[in-house]
Design a protein around this motif. Structure first.
Motif, PDB file in Angstrom:
ATOM      1  N   ALA A  63       0.829  -1.208   0.000  1.00 20.13           N
ATOM      2  CA  ALA A  63       0.000   0.000   0.000  1.00 20.13           C
ATOM      3  C   ALA A  63       0.858   1.250   0.000  1.00 20.13           C
ATOM      4  N   ASP A  64       0.243   2.348  -0.454  1.00 21.39           N
ATOM      5  CA  ASP A  64       0.862   3.664  -0.399  1.00 21.39           C
ATOM      6  C   ASP A  64       0.468   4.295   0.934  1.00 21.39           C
ATOM      7  N   PRO A  65       1.441   4.610   1.808  1.00 24.31           N
ATOM      8  CA  PRO A  65       1.088   5.149   3.128  1.00 24.31           C
ATOM      9  C   PRO A  65       0.352   6.479   3.060  1.00 24.31           C
ATOM     10  N   LYS A  66       0.556   7.232   1.976  1.00 21.33           N
ATOM     11  CA  LYS A  66      -0.141   8.509   1.836  1.00 21.33           C
ATOM     12  C   LYS A  66      -1.594   8.306   1.424  1.00 21.33           C
ATOM     13  N   ASN A  67      -1.847   7.165   0.792  1.00 21.92           N
ATOM     14  CA  ASN A  67      -3.199   6.880   0.329  1.00 21.92           C
ATOM     15  C   ASN A  67      -3.496   5.402   0.579  1.00 21.92           C
ATOM     16  N   PRO A  68      -3.845   5.038   1.806  1.00 24.46           N
ATOM     17  CA  PRO A  68      -4.053   3.632   2.169  1.00 24.46           C
ATOM     18  C   PRO A  68      -5.055   2.907   1.288  1.00 24.46           C
ATOM     19  N   GLU A  69      -5.990   3.653   0.711  1.00 26.22           N
ATOM     20  CA  GLU A  69      -6.983   3.004  -0.144  1.00 26.22           C
ATOM     21  C   GLU A  69      -6.356   2.489  -1.434  1.00 26.22           C
ATOM     22  N   ASP A  70      -5.237   3.106  -1.814  1.00 29.37           N
ATOM     23  CA  ASP A  70      -4.542   2.705  -3.036  1.00 29.37           C
ATOM     24  C   ASP A  70      -3.586   1.565  -2.693  1.00 29.37           C
ATOM     25  N   SER A  71      -4.093   0.353  -2.648  1.00 28.69           N
ATOM     26  CA  SER A  71      -3.288  -0.800  -2.253  1.00 28.69           C
ATOM     27  C   SER A  71      -3.533  -1.975  -3.190  1.00 28.69           C
ATOM     28  N   VAL A  72      -2.567  -2.896  -3.180  1.00 30.69           N
ATOM     29  CA  VAL A  72      -2.675  -4.125  -3.964  1.00 30.69           C
ATOM     30  C   VAL A  72      -2.553  -5.289  -2.993  1.00 30.69           C
ATOM     31  N   GLU A  73      -3.431  -6.260  -3.128  1.00 37.86           N
ATOM     32  CA  GLU A  73      -3.442  -7.379  -2.188  1.00 37.86           C
ATOM     33  C   GLU A  73      -3.566  -8.689  -2.947  1.00 37.86           C
ATOM     34  N   MET A  74      -2.916  -9.716  -2.388  1.00 37.72           N
ATOM     35  CA  MET A  74      -2.944 -11.029  -3.039  1.00 37.72           C
ATOM     36  C   MET A  74      -2.832 -12.111  -1.977  1.00 37.72           C
ATOM     37  N   ASP A  75      -3.683 -13.131  -2.065  1.00 37.29           N
ATOM     38  CA  ASP A  75      -3.581 -14.285  -1.170  1.00 37.29           C
ATOM     39  C   ASP A  75      -2.474 -15.200  -1.678  1.00 37.29           C
ATOM     40  N   VAL A  76      -1.516 -15.493  -0.809  1.00 38.34           N
ATOM     41  CA  VAL A  76      -0.379 -16.329  -1.208  1.00 38.34           C
ATOM     42  C   VAL A  76      -0.572 -17.762  -0.717  1.00 38.34           C
ATOM     43  N   LEU A  77      -0.807 -17.920   0.588  1.00 42.93           N
ATOM     44  CA  LEU A  77      -1.069 -19.245   1.148  1.00 42.93           C
ATOM     45  C   LEU A  77      -2.576 -19.436   1.243  1.00 42.93           C
ATOM     46  N   ILE A  78      -3.079 -20.412   0.522  1.00 46.18           N
ATOM     47  CA  ILE A  78      -4.513 -20.688   0.517  1.00 46.18           C
ATOM     48  C   ILE A  78      -4.702 -22.130   0.950  1.00 46.18           C
ATOM     49  N   GLY A  79      -5.157 -22.298   2.171  1.00 51.35           N
ATOM     50  CA  GLY A  79      -5.293 -23.649   2.706  1.00 51.35           C
ATOM     51  C   GLY A  79      -3.931 -24.296   2.859  1.00 51.35           C
ATOM     52  N   LYS A  80      -3.680 -25.320   2.032  1.00 50.33           N
ATOM     53  CA  LYS A  80      -2.415 -26.048   2.111  1.00 50.33           C
ATOM     54  C   LYS A  80      -1.573 -25.867   0.846  1.00 50.33           C
ATOM     55  N   ARG A  81      -1.843 -24.812   0.106  1.00 46.40           N
ATOM     56  CA  ARG A  81      -1.060 -24.577  -1.103  1.00 46.40           C
ATOM     57  C   ARG A  81      -0.608 -23.114  -1.177  1.00 46.40           C
ATOM     58  N   ILE A  82       0.562 -22.920  -1.760  1.00 43.78           N
ATOM     59  CA  ILE A  82       1.112 -21.579  -1.971  1.00 43.78           C
ATOM     60  C   ILE A  82       1.027 -21.278  -3.462  1.00 43.78           C
ATOM     61  N   ASP A  83       0.234 -20.272  -3.799  1.00 43.39           N
ATOM     62  CA  ASP A  83      -0.047 -19.950  -5.197  1.00 43.39           C
ATOM     63  C   ASP A  83       0.939 -18.889  -5.700  1.00 43.39           C
ATOM     64  N   LEU A  84       1.861 -19.303  -6.574  1.00 46.58           N
ATOM     65  CA  LEU A  84       2.824 -18.370  -7.156  1.00 46.58           C
ATOM     66  C   LEU A  84       2.474 -18.000  -8.592  1.00 46.58           C
ATOM     67  N   ASP A  85       1.489 -18.700  -9.166  1.00 48.88           N
ATOM     68  CA  ASP A  85       1.082 -18.385 -10.536  1.00 48.88           C
ATOM     69  C   ASP A  85       0.537 -16.966 -10.643  1.00 48.88           C
ATOM     70  N   MET A  86      -0.143 -16.515  -9.594  1.00 48.30           N
ATOM     71  CA  MET A  86      -0.785 -15.205  -9.639  1.00 48.30           C
ATOM     72  C   MET A  86       0.216 -14.050  -9.586  1.00 48.30           C
ATOM     73  N   LEU A  87       1.454 -14.338  -9.190  1.00 45.87           N
ATOM     74  CA  LEU A  87       2.441 -13.262  -9.067  1.00 45.87           C
ATOM     75  C   LEU A  87       2.654 -12.519 -10.381  1.00 45.87           C
ATOM     76  N   ARG A  88       2.566 -13.233 -11.496  1.00 45.55           N
ATOM     77  CA  ARG A  88       2.808 -12.594 -12.793  1.00 45.55           C
ATOM     78  C   ARG A  88       1.779 -11.510 -13.101  1.00 45.55           C
ATOM     79  N   TYR A  89       0.629 -11.596 -12.449  1.00 48.86           N
ATOM     80  CA  TYR A  89      -0.432 -10.615 -12.693  1.00 48.86           C
ATOM     81  C   TYR A  89      -0.417  -9.476 -11.670  1.00 48.86           C
ATOM     82  N   VAL A  90       0.467  -9.578 -10.686  1.00 48.28           N
ATOM     83  CA  VAL A  90       0.521  -8.550  -9.638  1.00 48.28           C
ATOM     84  C   VAL A  90       1.970  -8.053  -9.516  1.00 48.28           C
TER      85      VAL A  90
END
Length: 493
Positions: A63-90
């Motif tokens: 996030a941008d500390p000056k504008n907390p609403e302007d942030s990017v978020e991604m779930d990495v650990l989901i249950g028992k798997r770590i999803d790295l495929d989504m990194l290319r899109y973020v």
């Protein structure tokens, strides 16, 4: 020491989130603004399985500390798997060094999780570093435990002698490494790394187990800090916010490495190794004694001392007195003992010496003398170290370790200084021997040189006489002119 590795970039805040439900974070338990992976994993594992509203997750938020609403978020650990495929899109997460570090730590701390997608190279490097750090930490923990026990054990009489014998062979090694060598291979003669032996034309025998010692292993980390100007003051941007910059910092650390003793190798014959066993004999004694006297920072005298003392350091006169008429071995050892007292226990130059007990001072001085004597092949093993046990009582490991450090450093300095002086004395002796090798030839050479000096002297005398005659002639020639000039002045007057 910090080194800039990046220009100013827009500051981003990287935190972790833990959600009971990956699809709808507002359903069930939800935690945000977590700054460490360890805390996030702990909260993730605390979610009771029986009441989970969906699949739990650990996410990363940039996030941008000056504008907390302007942030990017991604779930990495989901249950028992770590999803790295989504990194290319973020890319905001994939290219953020702090986010990369968090993902690497998460992969390391959750080995049971299944990884989906290919691990990016920059994240893999961080994983490798974390794993090597853990391995080094485990090895260091084991070896420091040995050292802690070894420092105590070594002060038992027999082991102390053994330790000093090893120290005499390796005066340049630290106390820690000297002790580690003694504990693993007390009969070691000369230690080198695998590569070191190879460079010397020798190779380590198959099946030989290396000796574990400590070696410096500094590493660099990136961190974000406030940028400072040339005067050390914070730099602010147009909005009054402090400017941040990424810097590379070198961290001092150690690692466990392997070294091998000479007996564990085969190959090219080495030149003489270890101390010269002839030093201390009738031929070597005068030179060694002379070297010690010249190395000593205070005068050394030999006198008849009453009361049975073999020597003493006179604190007031700053001088060393040695009992006259002792054996060569006793004389050398006693002189080294008193030199150690002068260096370590003179309260005028070493204020902290006043806090050392008399028994402690004797242990240190005798230990230094023993190590140096052993290095030069002078056998003083009959000397008793039984009083060490009394000094050990009530002492803590740091105090014992500090004393061993002083003993090693002082002995190492003495050995280096004596070696340097002995080389000079031996070179002078060889020159004298060469000069007297052929008396007849030397006589002819001396006569020629003498005649040459006489001729040069006569030549200089002749040149001097010529110079004086010439000067007198010039004076005589100018004398009438000066008289005539004087007469003219008188007439004018």
């Amino acid at each position: 020491m910090a080194e800039n590795t990046a220009v100013k970039e827009e500051k981003k805040t990287v935190t972790l989130t833990v959600a009971e439900c990956s699809e709808f974070h507002n359903m069930g338990e939800f935690h945000e603004n977590i700054t460490s992976v360890a805390e996030a994993v702990a909260k993730f594992k605390e979610i009771p399985p029986e009441r989970m509203h969906g699949i739990p997750t650990i996410g990363i938020r940039v996030a941008d500390p000056k504008n907390p609403e302007d942030s990017v978020e991604m779930d990495v650990l989901i249950g028992k798997r770590i999803d790295l495929d989504m990194l290319r899109y973020v890319p905001d997460i994939a290219e953020n060094w702090q986010a990369q570090q968090m993902i690497a730590t998460l992969i390391h701390d959750m080995p049971e999780a299944q990884i989906e997608g290919e691990i990016p190279e920059n994240i893999q490097k961080k994983i490798d570093w974390i794993e090597s750090r853990d391995k080094r930490a485990d090895e260091l923990h084991q070896i420091t435990d040995k050292l802690e026990k070894g420092v105590k054990d070594v002060f038992q009489s027999d082991k102390y002698k053994q330790f000093l014998n090893v120290m005499a062979k390796f005066p340049r090694y630290s106390v820690n490494n000297t002790m580690l060598i003694m504990m693993q291979r007390p009969d070691a003669q000369l230690c080198q790394s695998f590569t070191g032996w190879k460079q010397m034309g020798r190779y380590v025998k198959k099946g030989e187990k290396g000796i574990s010692i400590l070696a410096p292993a500094p590493y660099k980390i990136e961190r974000e800090q406030t940028k400072l100007d040339d005067k050390g003051r914070p730099v602010f941007d147009a909005d009054g916010e402090s400017v941040k910059e990424k810097v590379e910092v070198t961290i001092r650390a150690f690692k466990v490495v392997k070294t091998f003793d000479l007996a564990q190798t085969d190959g090219k014959e080495l030149p003489m190794i270890g101390p010269n066993e002839l030093v201390g004999s009738i031929d070597g004694y005068p030179k060694l004694l002379q070297a010690l006297q010249e190395v000593s920072p205070v005068p050394v005298s030999f006198e008849l001392i009453d009361g049975g003392a073999k020597g003493y350091y006179n604190l007031e006169n700053k001088s060393i007195v040695i009992q006259n008429g002792m054996s060569e071995v006793q004389t050398i050892k006693t002189l080294l003992h008193e030199m150690a007292h002068q260096k370590l226990h003179d309260k005028d130059t070493v204020p902290e010496a006043k806090d050392i007990t008399r028994n402690g001072k004797e242990v240190e001085a005798e230990s230094v003398a023993y190590v140096v004597c052993q290095h030069y092949g002078i056998n003083t093993s009959d000397y008793s170290f039984s009083y060490v046990a009394g000094w050990l009582e009530g002492k803590e490991t740091p105090e014992l370790k500090a004393s061993l450090d002083k003993i090693r450093q002082t002995a190492s300095e003495f050995i280096y200084q004596i070696d340097q002086r002995m080389e000079v004395l031996m070179a002078e002796k060889e020159q004298v021997q060469e000069k007297g090798a052929n008396p007849e030839l030397q006589g002819v050479v001396d006569k020629v040189l003498k005649d040459l000096d006489q001729k040069r002297t006569v030549s200089k005398v002749k040149e001097s006489v010529k110079t004086r005659i010439k000067a007198n002639a010039e004076k005589a020639e100018q004398a009438p002119k000066r008289n005539k000039s004087a007469k003219t002045k008188e007439e004018r007057a």
